[in-house]
Enzyme design. Structure first.
Site, PDB file in Angstrom:
ATOM      1  N   SER A 265      -4.988 -11.996   2.856  1.00 45.25           N
ATOM      2  CA  SER A 265      -5.236 -11.610   4.248  1.00 45.25           C
ATOM      3  C   SER A 265      -6.234 -10.465   4.298  1.00 45.25           C
ATOM      4  CB  SER A 265      -3.936 -11.172   4.932  1.00 45.25           C
ATOM      5  OG  SER A 265      -4.212 -10.649   6.213  1.00 45.25           O
TER       6      SER A 265
ATOM      7  N   VAL B 134      -6.723  -4.189  -0.296  1.00 45.66           N
ATOM      8  CA  VAL B 134      -7.416  -4.799  -1.433  1.00 45.66           C
ATOM      9  C   VAL B 134      -8.294  -5.962  -0.966  1.00 45.66           C
ATOM     10  CG1 VAL B 134      -7.134  -5.943  -3.676  1.00 45.66           C
ATOM     11  CG2 VAL B 134      -5.629  -4.062  -3.042  1.00 45.66           C
ATOM     12  N   CYS B 135      -7.801  -6.769  -0.043  1.00 45.90           N
ATOM     13  CA  CYS B 135      -8.596  -7.893   0.471  1.00 45.90           C
ATOM     14  C   CYS B 135      -9.829  -7.388   1.214  1.00 45.90           C
ATOM     15  CB  CYS B 135      -7.759  -8.763   1.405  1.00 45.90           C
ATOM     16  SG  CYS B 135      -6.337  -9.550   0.609  1.00 45.90           S
ATOM     17  N   ALA B 136      -9.647  -6.330   1.994  1.00 42.99           N
ATOM     18  CA  ALA B 136     -10.775  -5.742   2.720  1.00 42.99           C
ATOM     19  C   ALA B 136     -11.812  -5.199   1.743  1.00 42.99           C
ATOM     20  CB  ALA B 136     -10.277  -4.647   3.657  1.00 42.99           C
TER      21      ALA B 136
ATOM     22  N   THR C 218     -13.738  -8.054   0.091  1.00 37.59           N
ATOM     23  CA  THR C 218     -14.697  -8.637   1.030  1.00 37.59           C
ATOM     24  C   THR C 218     -15.905  -7.721   1.215  1.00 37.59           C
ATOM     25  OG1 THR C 218     -12.896  -9.813   2.127  1.00 37.59           O
ATOM     26  CG2 THR C 218     -14.963  -9.578   3.355  1.00 37.59           C
TER      27      THR C 218
END
Length: 166
Positions: free
Chosen positions: A54, A59-61, A64
């Site tokens: 998500s 971490v995902c941000a 990305t």
């Protein structure tokens, strides 16, 4: 079937496991404007497919943002981020973060990407979303790099993924 961990606890993956040398299935996903966009398959360009649980996690941000920065210098490479987030949330994230060098796509409708690439978390607290992984697909549609991040809360190896592109 490959496995990963969430905060040290094993998590099973569902779907079809793909490996180096396999053809990357062409899958239609939902873009932030609700149009359909495909990843995988022969596209005539290299594809970097980032898979994240998500965009609403740190971490995902970070993953990305880092691929967005690095993608600006890559000619003839399409960079995608695939998650189960709703397209509206993906659009807000991109607007807030200034993400313009990659395409965010949602697998929320059918989970067909997660199933076809073996990235669906089958159990654990995040069951139903995707694991963290990076696939690099060559212009002919063959998987030339795959990293299933062993611990979902950690970042992938950006240098190895980018180095896979000739």
């Amino acid at each position: 079937m490959a496995n990963t961990k969430l905060k040290g606890h094993p998590v099973q993956l569902g779907g079809t496991e793909l490996n180096l040398g396999d053809l990357a299935p062409k899958i239609a996903l939902v873009a932030k404007d609700l149009s359909e966009k495909s990843v995988g398959g022969a596209s005539g360009k290299y594809q970097i497919i980032n898979v994240v649980p998500s965009l609403d996690t740190g971490v995902c941000a970070t993953q990305t943002r880092k691929f967005n920065e690095k993608a600006a210098a890559l000619p003839e490479v399409e960079v995608f981020v695939v998650s189960m987030d709703l397209p509206f949330a993906q659009g807000r994230f991109c607007a807030t973060e200034g993400i313009e060098n990659l395409t965010v796509l949602s697998d929320f409708r059918s989970k067909s990407f997660a199933q076809s690439y073996g990235m669906l978390l089958a159990d654990g607290p995040l069951a139903g979303v995707t694991a963290r992984a990076v696939f690099v697909v060559d212009p002919a549609g063959k998987i030339i790099y795959k990293e299933l991040v062993p611990e979902i809360t950690e970042e992938p190896n950006y240098e190895l993924a980018l180095g896979a592109i000739g």
